[in-house]
Structures are given as structure tokens and as C-alpha cells.
Design a protein around this motif. Sequence first.
Motif, mmCIF file in Angstrom:
data_model
loop_
_atom_site.group_PDB
_atom_site.id
_atom_site.type_symbol
_atom_site.label_atom_id
_atom_site.label_comp_id
_atom_site.label_asym_id
_atom_site.label_seq_id
_atom_site.Cartn_x
_atom_site.Cartn_y
_atom_site.Cartn_z
ATOM 1 N N GLY A 116 0.621 -1.279 -0.106
ATOM 2 C CA GLY A 116 -0.014 -0.022 -0.009
ATOM 3 C C GLY A 116 0.762 1.210 -0.105
ATOM 4 O O GLY A 116 0.643 2.377 -0.529
ATOM 5 N N ASP A 120 0.540 3.304 -3.254
ATOM 6 C CA ASP A 120 -0.358 4.404 -2.996
ATOM 7 C C ASP A 120 0.238 5.544 -2.544
ATOM 8 O O ASP A 120 -0.110 6.606 -3.132
ATOM 9 C CB ASP A 120 -1.565 3.844 -2.119
ATOM 10 C CG ASP A 120 -2.658 2.799 -2.567
ATOM 11 O OD1 ASP A 120 -2.534 2.666 -3.614
ATOM 12 O OD2 ASP A 120 -3.029 2.118 -1.495
ATOM 13 N N HIS A 123 3.723 5.837 -5.336
ATOM 14 C CA HIS A 123 3.246 5.831 -6.771
ATOM 15 C C HIS A 123 4.134 5.161 -7.701
ATOM 16 O O HIS A 123 4.373 5.646 -8.926
ATOM 17 C CB HIS A 123 2.936 7.125 -7.250
ATOM 18 C CG HIS A 123 1.793 7.981 -6.370
ATOM 19 N ND1 HIS A 123 0.499 7.573 -6.263
ATOM 20 C CD2 HIS A 123 2.167 8.831 -5.473
ATOM 21 C CE1 HIS A 123 -0.010 8.341 -5.401
ATOM 22 N NE2 HIS A 123 0.990 9.209 -4.795
ATOM 23 N N ASP A 173 0.968 -1.975 -10.454
ATOM 24 C CA ASP A 173 0.198 -0.817 -9.869
ATOM 25 C C ASP A 173 -1.489 -1.484 -10.053
ATOM 26 O O ASP A 173 -2.116 -1.597 -9.073
ATOM 27 C CB ASP A 173 0.472 0.491 -10.179
ATOM 28 C CG ASP A 173 -0.606 1.565 -9.607
ATOM 29 O OD1 ASP A 173 -0.717 1.499 -8.266
ATOM 30 O OD2 ASP A 173 -1.155 2.083 -10.426
ATOM 31 N N TRP A 176 -2.469 -4.175 -7.893
ATOM 32 C CA TRP A 176 -2.753 -4.120 -6.694
ATOM 33 C C TRP A 176 -4.184 -3.077 -6.557
ATOM 34 O O TRP A 176 -4.641 -3.417 -5.965
ATOM 35 C CB TRP A 176 -1.671 -2.930 -6.433
ATOM 36 C CG TRP A 176 -1.967 -2.477 -4.993
ATOM 37 C CD1 TRP A 176 -2.197 -1.122 -4.769
ATOM 38 C CD2 TRP A 176 -1.966 -2.821 -3.510
ATOM 39 N NE1 TRP A 176 -2.548 -0.867 -3.438
ATOM 40 C CE2 TRP A 176 -2.206 -1.936 -2.665
ATOM 41 C CE3 TRP A 176 -1.610 -4.199 -3.380
ATOM 42 C CZ2 TRP A 176 -2.223 -2.240 -1.431
ATOM 43 C CZ3 TRP A 176 -1.586 -4.644 -1.915
ATOM 44 C CH2 TRP A 176 -2.060 -3.673 -1.141
ATOM 45 N N GLN A 177 -4.336 -2.116 -7.459
ATOM 46 C CA GLN A 177 -5.774 -1.449 -7.443
ATOM 47 C C GLN A 177 -6.861 -2.419 -7.650
ATOM 48 O O GLN A 177 -7.853 -2.393 -6.915
ATOM 49 C CB GLN A 177 -5.671 -0.395 -8.377
ATOM 50 C CG GLN A 177 -4.413 0.703 -8.211
ATOM 51 C CD GLN A 177 -4.665 1.104 -6.823
ATOM 52 O OE1 GLN A 177 -5.707 1.545 -6.239
ATOM 53 N NE2 GLN A 177 -3.367 1.592 -6.317
ATOM 54 N N THR A 181 -6.984 -3.433 -3.098
ATOM 55 C CA THR A 181 -7.540 -2.302 -2.775
ATOM 56 C C THR A 181 -9.019 -2.630 -2.297
ATOM 57 O O THR A 181 -9.711 -2.119 -1.530
ATOM 58 C CB THR A 181 -7.575 -1.068 -3.525
ATOM 59 O OG1 THR A 181 -8.333 -1.210 -4.614
ATOM 60 C CG2 THR A 181 -6.376 -0.466 -3.922
#
Length: 187
Positions: A116, A120, A123, A173, A176-177, A181
Motif C-alpha cells: 500500500g 499508493d 506511486h 500498480d 494492486w488497485q 484495494t
Amino acid sequence: MQLTTTRLRLDGLRREDAEVLFRYRADPEVSRYQGWRPAFVDDARRFIEACHAVAPDTPGTWFQRAIRWSRTDELIGDVGLHFVADAEAAVELGISLSPAYQKRGIATEALNAVLGFVFDGLHKHRVFGSVDPRNHASIKLLEGVGMRKEAHFRESLRMDGEWADDVIYAMLDREWQACCTAKPHRG
């Protein structure tokens, strides 16, 4: 960088952590698949001192954080972020955990917090982990946090006088999103 989870706090290694760091990092079961193993407590002290000189997101460096049991402030492991010099948007992960705290979901909780932070907070585009294919616990951990196998390099690393395979697990990324999330508790 200080991160907190339900059970953990990830923060800087302290000078007084040297003996505990040495005990678990020198344990053959912990260090078997790792590139750094302290021979003496002074090695752990020097490692901690070197960590103080590194800022997060410095290309070509490892940024090491303590994993502490939040109820007691006890050092129970550490996690490293390697900010790859020639890949400004990539970070390599490494984690070590004291045997007394393994198999309790702690490494998963710590890595989810770190992922995270990397995705997040910093970036970054890609996170990866390098693992010996004989290290089944680490493979299960990386897969459990949503990473996927990207490559298997045969006898590509020299460890303890022998050639070892290297398997790369990674996450982007957007993965992950999409994947993580949505989890109710990321760490």
C-alpha cells in the motif's frame, strides 16, 4: 516511513535492536535463502547504522524497516525495499521474520501495508520479489498478497558456495488497485 496495522508497527531499526536482529537473522532457518546473514552482533549493529543513512526512494539502495509487535514494541522481523537504480518505477521487496512469529499471518499483514505504501504512497509502477524456488513459505506469501510468477532463472545466483535458482514474483500498480484495494483489510 512508519506504517501501522492491526497488530504491527513498521518503523526504523534502532541501535538497541541489534541483538534481536542478530538472533533471528543468523538463524539458519531464517537465513537459508537470504543474501545477508550476520556472523556477529557487531554485523547487525553496522547494518542498523547503515540503514540510518538511507532515505526512502533513493535509487540503488535498500531501505530497511523494523517489523514490531505493536502491543509490546518488540522487534519481530524486518522488511526491505530495494529502489532499483535503473528502474525508477520498480521496487524489490525482501522480508525476514523471527521463527516465533512465523505462520501467524504477520508477514502477509506487513507486506500488504508495504505494498500500500509503495503503490499508493510512492506511486511506483511495479513491485517484485526474488525467491529461491525451494523456499515454499515465501512463494506462498508472495502469491497470497497477489503477486504472480514472472520468471524462473536456472542457477543464476551464487549462495553459500552453490548455484541456486531464482524465481521472480511481481505485481503492477493496476493489479494492486484491482486485486487488493478491494480487500477489507490491507494490513
